[in-house]
Design a protein around this motif. Structure first.
Motif, PDB file in Angstrom:
ATOM      1  N   THR A   1       0.826  -1.212   0.000  1.00  0.00           N
ATOM      2  CA  THR A   1       0.000   0.000   0.000  1.00  0.00           C
ATOM      3  C   THR A   1       0.859   1.259   0.000  1.00  0.00           C
ATOM      4  O   THR A   1       0.623   2.194  -0.762  1.00  0.00           O
ATOM      5  N   GLN A   2       1.895   1.271   0.869  1.00  0.00           N
ATOM      6  CA  GLN A   2       2.768   2.446   0.942  1.00  0.00           C
ATOM      7  C   GLN A   2       3.547   2.630  -0.358  1.00  0.00           C
ATOM      8  O   GLN A   2       3.806   3.751  -0.780  1.00  0.00           O
ATOM      9  N   GLY A   3       3.896   1.492  -0.992  1.00  0.00           N
ATOM     10  CA  GLY A   3       4.577   1.550  -2.288  1.00  0.00           C
ATOM     11  C   GLY A   3       3.697   2.293  -3.292  1.00  0.00           C
ATOM     12  O   GLY A   3       4.154   3.219  -3.972  1.00  0.00           O
ATOM     13  N   PHE A   4       2.464   1.914  -3.348  1.00  0.00           N
ATOM     14  CA  PHE A   4       1.534   2.534  -4.296  1.00  0.00           C
ATOM     15  C   PHE A   4       1.403   4.024  -4.016  1.00  0.00           C
ATOM     16  O   PHE A   4       1.447   4.848  -4.928  1.00  0.00           O
ATOM     17  N   GLU A   5       1.287   4.363  -2.718  1.00  0.00           N
ATOM     18  CA  GLU A   5       1.205   5.781  -2.303  1.00  0.00           C
ATOM     19  C   GLU A   5       2.425   6.554  -2.779  1.00  0.00           C
ATOM     20  O   GLU A   5       2.348   7.728  -3.109  1.00  0.00           O
ATOM     21  N   SER A   6       3.588   5.853  -2.794  1.00  0.00           N
ATOM     22  CA  SER A   6       4.849   6.509  -3.180  1.00  0.00           C
ATOM     23  C   SER A   6       5.122   6.432  -4.676  1.00  0.00           C
ATOM     24  O   SER A   6       6.233   6.742  -5.124  1.00  0.00           O
ATOM     25  N   GLY A   7       4.149   5.949  -5.451  1.00  0.00           N
ATOM     26  CA  GLY A   7       4.321   5.894  -6.905  1.00  0.00           C
ATOM     27  C   GLY A   7       5.073   4.663  -7.373  1.00  0.00           C
ATOM     28  O   GLY A   7       5.854   4.732  -8.330  1.00  0.00           O
ATOM     29  N   LEU A   8       4.833   3.532  -6.713  1.00  0.00           N
ATOM     30  CA  LEU A   8       5.512   2.295  -7.090  1.00  0.00           C
ATOM     31  C   LEU A   8       4.503   1.147  -7.080  1.00  0.00           C
ATOM     32  O   LEU A   8       3.836   0.902  -6.071  1.00  0.00           O
ATOM     33  N   ILE A   9       4.418   0.434  -8.206  1.00  0.00           N
ATOM     34  CA  ILE A   9       3.465  -0.676  -8.270  1.00  0.00           C
ATOM     35  C   ILE A   9       4.187  -1.975  -7.955  1.00  0.00           C
ATOM     36  O   ILE A   9       5.108  -2.396  -8.667  1.00  0.00           O
ATOM     37  N   LEU A  10       3.773  -2.591  -6.850  1.00  0.00           N
ATOM     38  CA  LEU A  10       4.332  -3.866  -6.409  1.00  0.00           C
ATOM     39  C   LEU A  10       3.226  -4.907  -6.473  1.00  0.00           C
ATOM     40  O   LEU A  10       2.079  -4.591  -6.782  1.00  0.00           O
ATOM     41  N   LEU A  11       3.573  -6.148  -6.146  1.00  0.00           N
ATOM     42  CA  LEU A  11       2.573  -7.221  -6.090  1.00  0.00           C
ATOM     43  C   LEU A  11       2.736  -7.972  -4.781  1.00  0.00           C
ATOM     44  O   LEU A  11       3.789  -7.893  -4.140  1.00  0.00           O
ATOM     45  N   LYS A  12       1.695  -8.712  -4.441  1.00  0.00           N
ATOM     46  CA  LYS A  12       1.794  -9.606  -3.284  1.00  0.00           C
ATOM     47  C   LYS A  12       1.732 -11.041  -3.800  1.00  0.00           C
ATOM     48  O   LYS A  12       1.135 -11.296  -4.840  1.00  0.00           O
ATOM     49  N   ALA A  13       2.355 -11.956  -3.065  1.00  0.00           N
ATOM     50  CA  ALA A  13       2.226 -13.384  -3.418  1.00  0.00           C
ATOM     51  C   ALA A  13       2.250 -14.178  -2.123  1.00  0.00           C
ATOM     52  O   ALA A  13       2.920 -13.791  -1.164  1.00  0.00           O
ATOM     53  N   GLY A  14       1.530 -15.288  -2.124  1.00  0.00           N
ATOM     54  CA  GLY A  14       1.487 -16.135  -0.934  1.00  0.00           C
ATOM     55  C   GLY A  14       1.021 -15.346   0.267  1.00  0.00           C
ATOM     56  O   GLY A  14       0.333 -14.324   0.154  1.00  0.00           O
ATOM     57  N   ARG A  15       1.429 -15.793   1.438  1.00  0.00           N
ATOM     58  CA  ARG A  15       0.966 -15.203   2.689  1.00  0.00           C
ATOM     59  C   ARG A  15       1.723 -13.928   3.052  1.00  0.00           C
ATOM     60  O   ARG A  15       1.181 -13.005   3.621  1.00  0.00           O
ATOM     61  N   ASN A  16       3.029 -13.886   2.719  1.00  0.00           N
ATOM     62  CA  ASN A  16       3.832 -12.780   3.230  1.00  0.00           C
ATOM     63  C   ASN A  16       4.961 -12.339   2.292  1.00  0.00           C
ATOM     64  O   ASN A  16       5.991 -11.856   2.755  1.00  0.00           O
ATOM     65  N   THR A  17       4.765 -12.543   1.005  1.00  0.00           N
ATOM     66  CA  THR A  17       5.817 -12.145   0.053  1.00  0.00           C
ATOM     67  C   THR A  17       5.426 -10.879  -0.714  1.00  0.00           C
ATOM     68  O   THR A  17       4.312 -10.795  -1.234  1.00  0.00           O
ATOM     69  N   VAL A  18       6.346  -9.925  -0.736  1.00  0.00           N
ATOM     70  CA  VAL A  18       6.187  -8.758  -1.607  1.00  0.00           C
ATOM     71  C   VAL A  18       6.887  -9.142  -2.903  1.00  0.00           C
ATOM     72  O   VAL A  18       8.063  -9.520  -2.903  1.00  0.00           O
ATOM     73  N   ARG A  19       6.126  -9.081  -3.988  1.00  0.00           N
ATOM     74  CA  ARG A  19       6.624  -9.672  -5.241  1.00  0.00           C
ATOM     75  C   ARG A  19       7.015  -8.605  -6.262  1.00  0.00           C
ATOM     76  O   ARG A  19       6.355  -7.577  -6.388  1.00  0.00           O
ATOM     77  N   PHE A  20       8.077  -8.886  -7.010  1.00  0.00           N
ATOM     78  CA  PHE A  20       8.600  -7.976  -8.033  1.00  0.00           C
ATOM     79  C   PHE A  20       8.632  -8.704  -9.383  1.00  0.00           C
ATOM     80  O   PHE A  20       9.332  -9.705  -9.524  1.00  0.00           O
ATOM     81  N   LEU A  21       7.872  -8.205 -10.346  1.00  0.00           N
ATOM     82  CA  LEU A  21       7.893  -8.764 -11.711  1.00  0.00           C
ATOM     83  C   LEU A  21       8.026  -7.601 -12.705  1.00  0.00           C
ATOM     84  O   LEU A  21       7.112  -7.324 -13.476  1.00  0.00           O
ATOM     85  N   PRO A  22       9.153  -6.901 -12.682  1.00  0.00           N
ATOM     86  CA  PRO A  22       9.273  -5.716 -13.556  1.00  0.00           C
ATOM     87  C   PRO A  22       9.322  -6.119 -15.029  1.00  0.00           C
ATOM     88  O   PRO A  22       9.646  -7.266 -15.345  1.00  0.00           O
ATOM     89  N   PRO A  23       9.035  -5.175 -15.935  1.00  0.00           N
ATOM     90  CA  PRO A  23       9.247  -5.469 -17.356  1.00  0.00           C
ATOM     91  C   PRO A  23      10.691  -5.939 -17.567  1.00  0.00           C
ATOM     92  O   PRO A  23      11.611  -5.440 -16.894  1.00  0.00           O
ATOM     93  N   LEU A  24      10.897  -6.865 -18.488  1.00  0.00           N
ATOM     94  CA  LEU A  24      12.247  -7.414 -18.703  1.00  0.00           C
ATOM     95  C   LEU A  24      13.170  -6.396 -19.366  1.00  0.00           C
ATOM     96  O   LEU A  24      14.379  -6.585 -19.399  1.00  0.00           O
ATOM     97  N   VAL A  25      12.580  -5.312 -19.882  1.00  0.00           N
ATOM     98  CA  VAL A  25      13.381  -4.275 -20.548  1.00  0.00           C
ATOM     99  C   VAL A  25      13.553  -3.041 -19.657  1.00  0.00           C
ATOM    100  O   VAL A  25      13.964  -1.982 -20.128  1.00  0.00           O
ATOM    101  N   ILE A  26      13.255  -3.193 -18.370  1.00  0.00           N
ATOM    102  CA  ILE A  26      13.368  -2.040 -17.452  1.00  0.00           C
ATOM    103  C   ILE A  26      14.803  -1.489 -17.479  1.00  0.00           C
ATOM    104  O   ILE A  26      15.778  -2.267 -17.562  1.00  0.00           O
TER     105      ILE A  26
END
Ligand code: PLP
Length: 394
Positions: free
Chosen positions: A350-375
């Motif tokens: 939630t705080q990531g989104f507030e700060s202009g960053l799109i993250l994902l969640k996975a499982g019970r307690n993982t903050v997930r990162f799947l950036p574009p492969l061309v980042i």
């Protein structure tokens, strides 16, 4: 009526939805209607592999659709045949492809391939498929049943198809195999289950054992495929030869597409399986262009240097915030941070989104990162600056 009101009034509420209205994307940045800029560390859940507004992809799509979007699978479709050839060549396997429109459809096709094999290759029919407890294979009635998480098998949608059983670990697969078992279906890195990669040796032993017992190995590469782990397929990284591989997500760069590829090259006869839209000009032109872009980038070593750079940034975040995260997980650009609990996971998101960053969640307690492969490095730097800003407030 506001967009939020229209959406709530007319769209079925199957998603816990945020109402930020994105109106433009460029590279790994997204822009919302209210003028805010976001760094995209999610790629629309592993889909926008070549980023947003990619010029090579959009011009290939535009020129394809201005000529021909769709005919039918009753005629040959040039980009479909060329994409199949490309995928098979890059995989290094001797396979043929079936095209659908999503990951679930790719897995449905894989299950049908396995079942037909089980029906035709043995005296006694084999139909059972073993999957893992934290797996995710899709949302159709069959693929949700293939998904090993009990929470997905709600009575709302029962009865489910027979023939699926679940085990807690790869070692538990062996005693579960009986004379009706036709296949084992796994993700090499469990995505939705918490960005959990298996040990290479564990998977190589599994592949060997299944081969010796005549049981098919289906690898669900819907999320791991098309360079997400650094190689074209995670199966290449694990150096195994599966019988069936499924792809979707990153393959179309945002255009819906799914593929089941198999070494059982003659398994289907006309009429066995099909899809109206599957493999049409639009989706396969997109797929072909995405694969060409990523193949170039892989050959130039760009994907591997991006992976290295991203990983360094992630590890340094961990070192500085041991009160929030225990360790990093994942491979390639399919990464995660294990938060100490689900409350921290939610707050980082939630705080990531507030700060202009799109993250994902996975499982019970993982903050997930799947950036574009061309980042780019600049986008990674900017994303991690926002990440630090977000987590410093927690
Ligand atoms: C490993 C895996 N398999 C299958 C699916 C289902 O794909 P789709 O949502 O395109 O049907 C997903 C989606 O998250 C996935 O991660």
């Amino acid at each position: 009526m506001s967009l939020e009101k229209i959406d709530k009034e007319f769209v079925l509420s199957s998603y816990g939805r945020d109402y930020t209205n994105f109106i433009k994307g460029k590279g790994s940045k997204l822009y919302s209607e209210d003028g805010r800029e976001y760094i995209d560390f999610a790629s629309g859940i592993g889909v926008s592999s070549v980023g947003h507004g990619n010029e090579r992809l959009s011009s290939a799509i535009c020129s394809q659709v201005s000529n021909l979007i769709h005919t039918s699978n009753l005629q040959v479709i040039e980009p479909q045949a060329l994409l199949a050839q490309k995928i098979v060549e890059l995989s290094g396997y001797d396979m043929r492809c079936f095209f659908g429109n999503s990951g679930a459809e790719a897995n449905e096709a894989a299950i049908k391939i396995a079942r037909k094999y089980g029906e035709t290759a043995f005296d006694k029919k084999r139909y059972k498929i073993i999957t893992l407890e934290h797996s995710f294979h899709g949302r159709t009635i069959t693929t949700v049943k293939a998904t090993g998480q009990e929470s997905f098998h709600t009575p709302h949608f029962s009865p489910y198809p027979d023939g699926f059983s679940y085990v807690g670990s790869v070692d538990d697969i062996y005693p579960q195999i009986d004379d009706e078992t036709v296949a084992v279906m796994i993700e090499l890195v469990q995505g939705e289950g918490g960005v959990e990669p298996f040990e290479v040796e564990t998977i190589q032993n599994l592949a060997k054992e299944l081969k010796s017992r005549g049981v098919l190995l289906i690898v669900d590469e819907v999320q791991t495929g098309v360079y997400r782990t650094g190689e074209f397929l995670a199966s290449n990284l694990y150096d195994i030869e599966p019988d069936i591989v499924t792809l979707a997500k990153g393959l179309g760069g945002g255009v819906p597409i799914g593929v089941a590829m198999t070494r059982l090259k003659d398994i289907f006869s006309p009429g066995d399986h099909g899809s109206t839209f599957g493999g049409n000009y639009l989706s396969t032109r997109a797929g072909l262009t995405v694969v060409e872009i990523l193949q170039d980038s892989h050959q130039k070593g760009e994907i591997s240097s991006t992976i290295e750079y991203f990983r360094t940034k992630l590890d340094s975040a961990i070192e500085r915030y041991p009160n929030l995260f225990t360790h990093s997980v994942g491979v390639g650009l399919m990464l995660g941070l294990r938060a100490i609990d689900s409350t921290i996971q939610q707050r980082v998101y939630t705080q990531g989104f507030e700060s202009g960053l799109i993250l994902l969640k996975a499982g019970r307690n993982t903050v997930r990162f799947l950036p574009p492969l061309v980042i780019t490095k600049e986008e990674i730097d900017e994303g991690f600056e926002r990440f630090e800003k977000a987590i410093s407030t927690i």
